[in-house]
Scaffold this motif. Structure first.
Motif, PDB file in Angstrom:
ATOM      1  N   PHE A   3       0.801  -1.231   0.000  1.00  0.00           N
ATOM      2  CA  PHE A   3       0.000   0.000   0.000  1.00  0.00           C
ATOM      3  C   PHE A   3       0.833   1.282   0.000  1.00  0.00           C
ATOM      4  O   PHE A   3       0.326   2.342   0.383  1.00  0.00           O
ATOM      5  N   GLY A   4       2.077   1.198  -0.432  1.00  0.00           N
ATOM      6  CA  GLY A   4       2.885   2.407  -0.484  1.00  0.00           C
ATOM      7  C   GLY A   4       3.213   2.925   0.910  1.00  0.00           C
ATOM      8  O   GLY A   4       3.348   2.163   1.864  1.00  0.00           O
ATOM      9  N   ARG A   5       3.290   4.238   1.046  1.00  0.00           N
ATOM     10  CA  ARG A   5       3.721   4.835   2.321  1.00  0.00           C
ATOM     11  C   ARG A   5       2.539   5.015   3.271  1.00  0.00           C
ATOM     12  O   ARG A   5       2.285   6.108   3.794  1.00  0.00           O
ATOM     13  N   VAL A   6       1.827   3.913   3.509  1.00  0.00           N
ATOM     14  CA  VAL A   6       0.668   3.971   4.394  1.00  0.00           C
ATOM     15  C   VAL A   6       1.105   4.290   5.825  1.00  0.00           C
ATOM     16  O   VAL A   6       0.375   4.937   6.579  1.00  0.00           O
ATOM     17  N   TRP A   7       2.301   3.829   6.222  1.00  0.00           N
ATOM     18  CA  TRP A   7       2.799   4.152   7.558  1.00  0.00           C
ATOM     19  C   TRP A   7       3.003   5.654   7.693  1.00  0.00           C
ATOM     20  O   TRP A   7       2.550   6.269   8.661  1.00  0.00           O
ATOM     21  N   CYS A   8       3.680   6.256   6.709  1.00  0.00           N
ATOM     22  CA  CYS A   8       3.964   7.691   6.779  1.00  0.00           C
ATOM     23  C   CYS A   8       2.678   8.514   6.764  1.00  0.00           C
ATOM     24  O   CYS A   8       2.564   9.507   7.483  1.00  0.00           O
ATOM     25  N   GLY A   9       1.727   8.118   5.955  1.00  0.00           N
ATOM     26  CA  GLY A   9       0.541   8.930   5.777  1.00  0.00           C
ATOM     27  C   GLY A   9      -0.506   8.794   6.863  1.00  0.00           C
ATOM     28  O   GLY A   9      -1.348   9.684   7.025  1.00  0.00           O
ATOM     29  N   PHE A  10      -0.461   7.684   7.634  1.00  0.00           N
ATOM     30  CA  PHE A  10      -1.555   7.446   8.580  1.00  0.00           C
ATOM     31  C   PHE A  10      -1.098   7.227  10.014  1.00  0.00           C
ATOM     32  O   PHE A  10      -1.765   7.695  10.929  1.00  0.00           O
TER      33      PHE A  10
END
Length: 503
Positions: A114-121
């Motif tokens: 899911f891409g940069r899901v950690w950074c965004g959420f």
């Protein structure tokens, strides 16, 4: 060309072009408020993360008399890490290493999917920055109001709004720093001590440190942390592939950009709504960028515009590079129209979540989790450490016998005291003496253990005079329970004169 200095040439009829500056001032970002599916998901994640962070230290867990009743506690003074029913000792730090490995592999797997899901959420920088920006909007207004306020001269109204904003930020930062301290101290006790001025200097130092870092990083640095300080954007691209879902602009549908009623233009009306809501101030239409944290707020902003224009949503969406390439190839010769949009969306396929990369990450996660589970199930509640004296290596007794001295450390990880039998085994005719212990037979002694602690015993192994000595004689210390079953065994050596000469 005119010569101006040795080795330097000046263009004829004009001055040399100015050199590019080595440092550029920060261009402050004013993110606009937005609503939509992604924003609601981010609010839910933010509430969950902040709720867990602030409330977990206050959860109680009964471990019996004399034990801390805080569910999650890093007890540095006593060398313990408590997590509900789990208690980790300093010797078991490999469990923490395993958790870090699991977290790293899980982050790689999530990024691959899911891409940069950690950074965004879920990144703390994102969560607290979101909270600080919400407070800022509530006091100073949305994007345009904040921009006008910053350009205004300092008035009483501007001082009031700025002062209230920073006071609220400091309050949140103080709560954040205080909550972090609670993970290392009993929450009610340390809170009372901080508020009454009775906390230690260490507590106040770390309380101030984490308060200051939260205030600076979430209130002032913001996107600078993600762009310049965080190492993750530098190598996260290695975790992505053509099937990863990332925030993307469907240029095959939006280009060429133009006004609403212009002819032969795509769906993008160049309203810059996606840019205005971006917390890092980038333009997603420029393609994949290191500064993009994958928060997806530009999706909500663009969808809102498309609905107002009575056009299909999804001009910006979580999409795979493979689908974008397929849509571009299928619509390359088509002019902007509804058919082009239908054709491009028709050739896209569901992302492949099961592929070699994700299988590899899943297998690694399963392997590390299985190893940790197995280690936990085989975890010993009693351990024995044998430390042989090195100064001197041995002692020659008056009758010619040889003696080695050992320090035995018995760690009892249960919260009840116990009595075990210490046994010495060796191919040599060694006799064992344990100081202040009760004899239970030849080379056997009863040793007591204290609950949830380490008990030290002094043991002496003696080789009678006349017995042959070797460089090194193996010995084994064993602890037996009341039924005679071996609880733990630890090996060591017995050294004599030849051992010293050999060394």
């Amino acid at each position: 060309m005119n010569v101006t200095a040795p080795g330097k040439l000046k263009p004829a009829g004009g001055s040399p072009p100015p050199e590019a500056p080595l440092y550029a001032d920060r261009q402050k970002v004013y993110p606009k408020a937005v609503s939509g599916t992604v924003r609601r998901a981010k609010w839910a994640v933010l509430a969950l993360c902040l709720g867990l962070y602030y409330l977990v230290p206050w959860i109680r867990w009964d471990r019996g008399p004399g034990a801390p009743d805080q569910a999650v506690l890093v007890d540095i003074a006593n060398g313990r890490l408590f997590f509900f029913f789990i208690e980790i000792w300093p010797q078991e730090v490999y469990y923490l290493t395993g958790l870090l490995v699991l977290g790293a592999i899980g982050l790689f797997a999530a990024t691959s999917l899911f891409g940069r899901v950690w950074c965004g959420f879920t990144c703390p920088q994102t969560v607290w920055t979101d909270l600080f920006m919400w407070v800022e909007r509530r006091i100073q207004g949305d994007r345009n109001e904040r921009m006008r306020l910053d350009k205004q001269p300092w008035t009483a109204e501007k001082l009031r709004k700025k002062g209230l904003t920073h006071a609220a930020w400091l309050g949140i930062a103080a709560a954040t720093g205080g909550a972090w301290i609670m993970y290392f101290n009993d929450a009610p006790t340390v809170t009372r001590a901080i508020l009454t001025g009775n906390a230690s200097l260490n507590v106040y130092f770390y309380f101030g440190l984490f308060t200051a870092t939260t205030y600076v990083l979430a209130g002032w640095a913001r996107e600078q942390v993600c762009t310049y300080m965080c190492p993750w954007p530098r190598f996260q691209a290695a975790m992505l592939d053509e099937n990863s879902l990332v925030v993307s602009y469907r240029a095959w549908r939006g280009e060429p950009r133009g006004k609403l009623k212009a002819a032969d233009v795509g769906d993008c009306v160049d309203c810059r709504a996606c840019v205005n809501v971006c917390p890092t101030g980038i333009d997603i239409r420029d393609g994949q960028q290191m500064e993009c944290v994958g928060c997806g707020l530009c999706i909500d902003a663009c969808d809102d515009i498309m609905r107002r224009l009575d056009r299909p949503t999804g001009l910006i969406a979580f999409e795979t590079l493979k689908n974008i390439a397929a849509a571009e190839a299928a619509t390359r010769a088509m002019p902007p129209c509804a058919v082009r949009t239908e054709t491009g969306m028709g050739v896209r396929r569901m992302p492949r979540f099961i592929r070699p990369r994700t299988i590899l990450y899943g297998g690694m996660l399963a392997l590390v989790a299985a190893v940790m589970l197995g280690a936990w199930m085989l975890r010993q509640t009693v351990t024995l450490a044998v430390l042989r004296d090195r100064a001197p290596l041995y002692v020659t007794l008056a009758d010619g016998g040889i003696r080695n001295a050992y320090t035995l450390k018995i760690a009892n990880k249960e919260r009840v005291a116990g009595t075990l039998t210490l046994v010495l085994e060796s191919p040599a005719r060694l006799s064992l003496t344990v100081q202040e212990a009760e004899t239970a037979g030849p080379n056997r002694f009863r040793v007591a253990t204290r609950p949830d602690g380490i008990t030290e015993w002094r043991a002496l192994a003696t080789l009678p005079a006349g017995e042959p000595t070797r460089d090194s004689t193996p010995v084994t210390f064993s602890l037996l329970d009341a039924r005679g079953r071996t609880v733990v065994r630890t090996s060591s050596v017995f050294l004599g004169p030849h051992g010293e000469q050999h060394r």
